[in-house]
Design an enzyme around this catalytic site. Sequence first.
Site, PDB file in Angstrom:
ATOM      1  N   ASP A  33       7.162  23.584  22.905  1.00 57.15           N
ATOM      2  CA  ASP A  33       6.995  24.149  24.242  1.00 57.15           C
ATOM      3  C   ASP A  33       6.036  23.257  25.028  1.00 57.15           C
ATOM      4  O   ASP A  33       5.024  22.793  24.510  1.00 57.15           O
ATOM      5  CB  ASP A  33       6.449  25.576  24.148  1.00 57.15           C
ATOM      6  CG  ASP A  33       6.599  26.331  25.451  1.00 57.15           C
ATOM      7  OD1 ASP A  33       7.416  27.284  25.485  1.00 57.15           O
ATOM      8  OD2 ASP A  33       5.916  25.985  26.432  1.00 57.15           O
ATOM      9  N   ILE A  34       6.353  23.027  26.293  1.00 56.14           N
ATOM     10  CA  ILE A  34       5.539  22.134  27.129  1.00 56.14           C
ATOM     11  C   ILE A  34       4.162  22.744  27.430  1.00 56.14           C
ATOM     12  O   ILE A  34       3.215  22.031  27.738  1.00 56.14           O
ATOM     13  CB  ILE A  34       6.294  21.811  28.449  1.00 56.14           C
ATOM     14  CG1 ILE A  34       5.806  20.510  29.059  1.00 56.14           C
ATOM     15  CG2 ILE A  34       6.226  22.954  29.436  1.00 56.14           C
ATOM     16  CD1 ILE A  34       6.708  19.974  30.164  1.00 56.14           C
ATOM     17  N   ASN A  91      12.721  36.280  25.043  1.00 62.42           N
ATOM     18  CA  ASN A  91      12.708  37.033  26.295  1.00 62.42           C
ATOM     19  C   ASN A  91      14.102  37.002  26.900  1.00 62.42           C
ATOM     20  O   ASN A  91      14.717  35.939  27.010  1.00 62.42           O
ATOM     21  CB  ASN A  91      11.705  36.403  27.276  1.00 62.42           C
ATOM     22  CG  ASN A  91      10.281  36.548  26.795  1.00 62.42           C
ATOM     23  OD1 ASN A  91       9.879  37.625  26.373  1.00 62.42           O
ATOM     24  ND2 ASN A  91       9.518  35.477  26.843  1.00 62.42           N
ATOM     25  N   GLU A  99      12.167  33.112  31.849  1.00 60.55           N
ATOM     26  CA  GLU A  99      12.007  32.062  32.881  1.00 60.55           C
ATOM     27  C   GLU A  99      13.205  31.109  32.864  1.00 60.55           C
ATOM     28  O   GLU A  99      13.773  30.793  33.906  1.00 60.55           O
ATOM     29  CB  GLU A  99      10.702  31.295  32.591  1.00 60.55           C
ATOM     30  CG  GLU A  99      10.386  30.147  33.518  1.00 60.55           C
ATOM     31  CD  GLU A  99       9.302  29.237  32.939  1.00 60.55           C
ATOM     32  OE1 GLU A  99       9.360  28.032  33.197  1.00 60.55           O
ATOM     33  OE2 GLU A  99       8.410  29.749  32.210  1.00 60.55           O
ATOM     34  N   VAL A 100      13.584  30.661  31.694  1.00 60.48           N
ATOM     35  CA  VAL A 100      14.675  29.688  31.566  1.00 60.48           C
ATOM     36  C   VAL A 100      15.920  30.413  31.058  1.00 60.48           C
ATOM     37  O   VAL A 100      15.891  31.042  29.986  1.00 60.48           O
ATOM     38  CB  VAL A 100      14.297  28.540  30.602  1.00 60.48           C
ATOM     39  CG1 VAL A 100      15.426  27.517  30.530  1.00 60.48           C
ATOM     40  CG2 VAL A 100      12.998  27.876  31.046  1.00 60.48           C
ATOM     41  N   HIS A 104      16.567  31.054  24.224  1.00 68.29           N
ATOM     42  CA  HIS A 104      15.581  30.340  23.402  1.00 68.29           C
ATOM     43  C   HIS A 104      14.746  31.352  22.649  1.00 68.29           C
ATOM     44  O   HIS A 104      14.414  32.413  23.163  1.00 68.29           O
ATOM     45  CB  HIS A 104      14.688  29.431  24.243  1.00 68.29           C
ATOM     46  CG  HIS A 104      14.082  30.103  25.441  1.00 68.29           C
ATOM     47  ND1 HIS A 104      14.806  30.368  26.576  1.00 68.29           N
ATOM     48  CD2 HIS A 104      12.833  30.568  25.674  1.00 68.29           C
ATOM     49  CE1 HIS A 104      14.022  30.966  27.457  1.00 68.29           C
ATOM     50  NE2 HIS A 104      12.826  31.118  26.937  1.00 68.29           N
ATOM     51  N   HIS A 106      11.083  31.716  20.852  1.00 66.51           N
ATOM     52  CA  HIS A 106       9.759  31.123  20.705  1.00 66.51           C
ATOM     53  C   HIS A 106       9.321  31.349  19.264  1.00 66.51           C
ATOM     54  O   HIS A 106       9.342  32.487  18.782  1.00 66.51           O
ATOM     55  CB  HIS A 106       8.735  31.821  21.611  1.00 66.51           C
ATOM     56  CG  HIS A 106       9.025  31.750  23.075  1.00 66.51           C
ATOM     57  ND1 HIS A 106       8.337  30.906  23.927  1.00 66.51           N
ATOM     58  CD2 HIS A 106       9.904  32.416  23.859  1.00 66.51           C
ATOM     59  CE1 HIS A 106       8.788  31.072  25.165  1.00 66.51           C
ATOM     60  NE2 HIS A 106       9.734  31.991  25.148  1.00 66.51           N
TER      61      HIS A 106
HETATM   62  P1  5GP Z   1      10.603  32.215  28.761  1.00 66.31           P
HETATM   63  O1  5GP Z   1       9.568  32.750  29.682  1.00 66.31           O
HETATM   64  O2  5GP Z   1      11.895  31.915  29.488  1.00 66.31           O
HETATM   65  O3  5GP Z   1      10.798  33.034  27.522  1.00 66.31           O
HETATM   66  O4  5GP Z   1      10.036  30.840  28.211  1.00 66.31           O
HETATM   67  C1  5GP Z   1      10.307  29.592  28.777  1.00 66.31           C
HETATM   68  C2  5GP Z   1       9.422  28.600  28.064  1.00 66.31           C
HETATM   69  O5  5GP Z   1       9.875  27.304  28.380  1.00 66.31           O
HETATM   70  C3  5GP Z   1       7.944  28.664  28.470  1.00 66.31           C
HETATM   71  O6  5GP Z   1       7.154  28.931  27.319  1.00 66.31           O
HETATM   72  C4  5GP Z   1       7.671  27.298  29.071  1.00 66.31           C
HETATM   73  O7  5GP Z   1       6.385  26.800  28.769  1.00 66.31           O
HETATM   74  C5  5GP Z   1       8.770  26.441  28.477  1.00 66.31           C
HETATM   75  N1  5GP Z   1       9.180  25.332  29.305  1.00 66.31           N
HETATM   76  C6  5GP Z   1       9.446  25.373  30.634  1.00 66.31           C
HETATM   77  N2  5GP Z   1       9.818  24.152  31.075  1.00 66.31           N
HETATM   78  C7  5GP Z   1       9.796  23.337  30.001  1.00 66.31           C
HETATM   79  C8  5GP Z   1      10.092  21.948  29.814  1.00 66.31           C
HETATM   80  O8  5GP Z   1      10.452  21.219  30.733  1.00 66.31           O
HETATM   81  N3  5GP Z   1       9.952  21.439  28.559  1.00 66.31           N
HETATM   82  C9  5GP Z   1       9.567  22.225  27.500  1.00 66.31           C
HETATM   83  N4  5GP Z   1       9.453  21.625  26.323  1.00 66.31           N
HETATM   84  N5  5GP Z   1       9.286  23.537  27.639  1.00 66.31           N
HETATM   85  C10 5GP Z   1       9.393  24.084  28.869  1.00 66.31           C
END
Ligand code: 5GP
Length: 118
Positions: A33-34, A91, A99-100, A104, A106
Amino acid sequence: MTYDKNNIFAKILRNEIPCNIVDQNANALAFNDISPRAPIHILIIPKKEYQNFNEFISLATKDEIIDFYELINKIIKKNKLYESGYRIIANNGSNANQEVKHLHYHLLAGKNLGLMIN
Ligand code: 5GP
């Protein structure tokens, strides 16, 4: 809602933006994760276009599902995370603040992760 081919993880899968790969197999990719929330914060994604968990489980082949979970298990075993413990979170949708919009999981570990929901 249709799959957005321009989401960040789709770009990572097309090698349009870089990521720090942890491991992969034919149907799944794991990368750091970034913005890590724990010493180990790895994202595991299917390589095909699934927006969320229910889409994946409803539409993916058995091979895709097996590869996805085997990749997670391989990382857990390689890092002996079963000894100290770990958390797996996915999520899905607006109430979970996804968010994405590409499925995915975690995988979080390396410290006491506190309560599941604060
Ligand atoms: P969500 O909130 O959708 O469950 O988690 C999305 C995750 O993607 C977040 O933890 C965020 O830090 C990670 N993320 C967002 N953009 C990038 C990226 O460009 N590269 C990587 N490696 N992780 C990302």
